[in-house]
Design a protein around this motif. Structure first.
Motif, PDB file in Angstrom:
ATOM      1  N   HIS A 312       0.825  -1.208   0.000  1.00 60.22           N
ATOM      2  CA  HIS A 312       0.000   0.000   0.000  1.00 60.22           C
ATOM      3  C   HIS A 312       0.864   1.265   0.000  1.00 60.22           C
ATOM      4  O   HIS A 312       0.433   2.329   0.434  1.00 60.22           O
ATOM      5  N   GLY A 313       2.099   1.130  -0.471  1.00 63.09           N
ATOM      6  CA  GLY A 313       2.946   2.297  -0.665  1.00 63.09           C
ATOM      7  C   GLY A 313       3.991   2.506   0.411  1.00 63.09           C
ATOM      8  O   GLY A 313       5.133   2.844   0.116  1.00 63.09           O
ATOM      9  N   ASP A 314       3.629   2.323   1.667  1.00 59.65           N
ATOM     10  CA  ASP A 314       4.560   2.539   2.770  1.00 59.65           C
ATOM     11  C   ASP A 314       5.040   1.192   3.289  1.00 59.65           C
ATOM     12  O   ASP A 314       4.234   0.291   3.524  1.00 59.65           O
ATOM     13  N   LEU A 315       6.359   1.039   3.467  1.00 61.89           N
ATOM     14  CA  LEU A 315       6.914  -0.245   3.898  1.00 61.89           C
ATOM     15  C   LEU A 315       6.651  -0.462   5.386  1.00 61.89           C
ATOM     16  O   LEU A 315       7.284   0.163   6.238  1.00 61.89           O
ATOM     17  N   LYS A 316       5.726  -1.358   5.684  1.00 64.91           N
ATOM     18  CA  LYS A 316       5.449  -1.737   7.064  1.00 64.91           C
ATOM     19  C   LYS A 316       6.395  -2.881   7.437  1.00 64.91           C
ATOM     20  O   LYS A 316       6.662  -3.766   6.636  1.00 64.91           O
ATOM     21  N   ALA A 317       6.851  -2.851   8.664  1.00 67.42           N
ATOM     22  CA  ALA A 317       7.852  -3.834   9.087  1.00 67.42           C
ATOM     23  C   ALA A 317       7.214  -5.200   9.288  1.00 67.42           C
ATOM     24  O   ALA A 317       6.022  -5.321   9.587  1.00 67.42           O
ATOM     25  N   GLY A 318       8.013  -6.243   9.145  1.00 72.89           N
ATOM     26  CA  GLY A 318       7.623  -7.604   9.485  1.00 72.89           C
ATOM     27  C   GLY A 318       8.572  -8.139  10.542  1.00 72.89           C
ATOM     28  O   GLY A 318       9.691  -7.649  10.698  1.00 72.89           O
ATOM     29  N   VAL A 319       8.109  -9.146  11.261  1.00 72.64           N
ATOM     30  CA  VAL A 319       8.896  -9.707  12.360  1.00 72.64           C
ATOM     31  C   VAL A 319      10.271 -10.164  11.892  1.00 72.64           C
ATOM     32  O   VAL A 319      11.255 -10.083  12.635  1.00 72.64           O
ATOM     33  N   LEU A 320      10.373 -10.627  10.644  1.00 70.86           N
ATOM     34  CA  LEU A 320      11.638 -11.144  10.133  1.00 70.86           C
ATOM     35  C   LEU A 320      12.525 -10.063   9.524  1.00 70.86           C
ATOM     36  O   LEU A 320      13.595 -10.373   9.008  1.00 70.86           O
ATOM     37  N   GLN A 321      12.098  -8.797   9.591  1.00 67.12           N
ATOM     38  CA  GLN A 321      12.959  -7.714   9.111  1.00 67.12           C
ATOM     39  C   GLN A 321      13.908  -7.325  10.244  1.00 67.12           C
ATOM     40  O   GLN A 321      13.690  -6.364  10.976  1.00 67.12           O
ATOM     41  N   LEU A 322      14.968  -8.088  10.368  1.00 69.92           N
ATOM     42  CA  LEU A 322      15.912  -7.944  11.472  1.00 69.92           C
ATOM     43  C   LEU A 322      17.317  -7.721  10.937  1.00 69.92           C
ATOM     44  O   LEU A 322      17.613  -8.025   9.783  1.00 69.92           O
ATOM     45  N   ALA A 323      18.173  -7.198  11.794  1.00 67.33           N
ATOM     46  CA  ALA A 323      19.561  -6.959  11.397  1.00 67.33           C
ATOM     47  C   ALA A 323      20.264  -8.280  11.125  1.00 67.33           C
ATOM     48  O   ALA A 323      20.041  -9.274  11.834  1.00 67.33           O
ATOM     49  N   PRO A 324      21.122  -8.355  10.104  1.00 69.06           N
ATOM     50  CA  PRO A 324      21.876  -9.586   9.833  1.00 69.06           C
ATOM     51  C   PRO A 324      22.678 -10.009  11.058  1.00 69.06           C
ATOM     52  O   PRO A 324      23.335  -9.195  11.697  1.00 69.06           O
ATOM     53  N   GLY A 325      22.594 -11.308  11.378  1.00 65.53           N
ATOM     54  CA  GLY A 325      23.301 -11.826  12.538  1.00 65.53           C
ATOM     55  C   GLY A 325      22.446 -11.947  13.777  1.00 65.53           C
ATOM     56  O   GLY A 325      22.925 -12.413  14.815  1.00 65.53           O
TER      57      GLY A 325
END
Length: 525
Positions: A312-325
């Protein structure tokens, strides 16, 4: 951490030609690293038609506190957005004022400083801080989920995507105009990383194994595999990814009904109520910079969004959007009877994809995009996990009884690590994980020859033959054993040790399956 690298683009009038309407005098005004328009004295105006005007392009990124960053890593590092912003006490020129407003006076002037949007932080219900970071051409915004260190000019300003009401216009956002930035890895959050001699690696490996054995109730075999898991990372070799090592520890007692109810009452937050899984999660959190608890409670699975979504245009976060490592600790012991709806099934599928392929799918309009990641995933379960993992380890009976005591609330007598040893183990894990590793051709040839010989021998004797998957797992175990000793090449001694370790693991699994055919913790598909 960069949550949304494409939050917007802006043009700024960096060099402006200004005219005095009364005298005809012409001047140039310079402005950089700010959102404030050129403030002009009476009688002066900007000549927007002048060819001498220079516009600068800015890319805006939405950045958040590093998700799952453990408290000790926050205290030891200066990479925390919270600590950096709180330490600032400067005079800001903001678009809502024509002048100077101190960062501490915004409340008195009727303006509120935003802390962050819940939909743009990966962990539901967790407090966090956010800032808009603006990158000036020719620099481009860094990639999503990368962790960055920024030097820039701090300012309070409006969020250009949140000006739909009068109330939203009274909300100011921390904004950093980036002069310089660099990508950093999570090991940068561990202080004082020294160079270690080979003998020091061995000593710290023994220290770490001893500690993990105590954490796992005296189960040395499980402790060895947990150490290998903590040392693993996904790396690309030609067109393949190697080094990942998701682990399933089997035999952890399930939640009691009282704890299940607590989980339901707190189901908007990710935290463990099973005392046994919390024991393991807390122990790991003391050793790694970032860890995330992920309970498999039906309400959380059905409601949460595991994948980042920009449909819907704006990137909403997901639980798996985490820093590498980042370490993800999954508690499957709280998964009980109930309905896992279509959304929950998609979430589990997303987690399974991260385990097998080390990718996270970003849901963009018209075209989902798979982004490479590097997440270590540990699954704690009563029976064999519903997820396919790289390695399954059944806990020894003594460890099962140990965790049953913890789960029932009985205190366990265990001497905690002193701060010096804790710091040494943290340094050891990060340094070993950063080693560049390769397998010499002569060792590779010997392994291939032994693999072929074992298959011929098994076929001749009517026994089960070693598969390609078995070979790949044993090579990964051997690779991680070498790394645990501070070695950057695989030798035959580590290969032999890996073969022996795998034999013990398989023997225990066979024994556990025959002795405990109905574990009670393995949900039906």
């Amino acid at each position: 951490m960069v949550q949304d690298p494409s939050y917007g683009e802006e043009l700024h009038l960096t060099i402006a030609r200004v005219l005095n309407s009364e005298t005809g005098e012409v001047r140039q005004r310079f402005s950089q690293y700010t959102d404030v328009d050129h403030s002009l004295e009476e009688g002066w105006e900007v000549d927007y038609s002048s060819t001498g005007n220079v516009f600068t392009e800015k890319e805006v990124a939405y950045c958040v506190s590093v998700p799952g960053q453990n408290q000790w890593a926050q205290l030891e590092s200066t990479a925390s957005i919270e600590s950096a912003l709180e330490a600032l006490s400067i005079t800001n020129t903001s678009p809502h004022t024509n002048g100077n407003v101190d960062s501490g006076d915004t409340a008195d002037s009727g303006f509120e400083v935003a802390s962050g949007l819940a939909s743009k932080y990966p962990l539901p219900g967790e407090n966090h801080t956010a800032a808009l970071v603006k990158f000036y051409s020719p620099s481009a915004a860094p990639k999503a989920s990368s962790v960055i260190d920024v030097v820039g000019i701090y300012e309070l300003g409006y969020n250009s995507k949140s000006q739909e009401s009068d109330e939203e216009r009274k909300v100011l956002w921390p904004c950093i105009h980036a002069i310089y930035y660099t990508d950093i890895q999570l090991h940068n959050l561990v202080p004082s990383l020294p160079r270690l001699a080979l003998s020091a690696y061995i000593a710290r490996r023994d220290m770490c194994l001893s500690h993990l054995t105590l954490v796992l109730g005296g189960d040395e075999l499980a402790a060895q595999y947990l150490l290998l898991h903590l040392l693993s990372k996904s790396v690309r070799v030609q067109d393949a990814k190697v080094g990942k090592f998701s682990l399933n520890l089997i035999g952890v007692p399930s939640c009691e009904k009282k704890q299940q109810q607590q989980q339901k009452e707190q189901s908007r937050r990710f935290n463990f109520n099973n005392l046994a899984t919390k024991w393991i999660g807390d122990a790991i959190a003391q050793l790694v910079p970032c860890s995330v608890e992920l309970p498999f409670e039906l309400g959380l699975l059905n409601r949460s969004a595991f994948l980042p979504n920009a449909e819907h245009g704006d990137l909403k976060a997901g639980v798996l959007q985490l820093a590498p490592g980042t370490e993800i600790i999954c508690d499957e012991t709280c998964l009980h009877e109930g309905t896992l709806d279509e959304h929950g099934v998609r979430n589990l599928h997303a987690l399974q994809t991260s385990i097998l392929e080390q990718t996270v799918t970003y849901l963009y309009p018209f075209q989902p995009i798979d982004i490479s990641t590097n997440l270590r995933i540990l699954v704690l379960s009563t029976g064999k996990s519903i997820l396919q993992n790289d390695c399954d380890v059944y806990l020894a009976d003594t460890a099962v009884r140990f965790f049953a005591k913890i789960q029932s609330g009985t205190s366990v007598d265990m001497q905690p690590l002193d701060p010096m040893h804790t710091e040494q183990i943290r340094q050891y894990l990060e340094l070993a994980r950063c080693l560049d590793f390769n397998i010499p051709k002569d060792v590779s040839d010997i392994i291939s020859s032994e693999y072929a010989d074992s298959r011929r021998c098994a076929h001749k004797n009517g026994e089960q033959m070693m598969t390609q998957e078995d070979l790949a797992l044993t090579v990964t175990v051997a690779r991680l054993i070498s790394i645990s000793k501070g070695q950057d090449v695989l030798d035959l001694a580590s290969w032999r040790e890996a073969c022996t370790l795998e034999q013990y693991r398989k023997e225990r699994a066979t024994k556990a399956k025959s002795a405990r055919p109905a574990s009670g913790g393995e949900p039906s598909s």
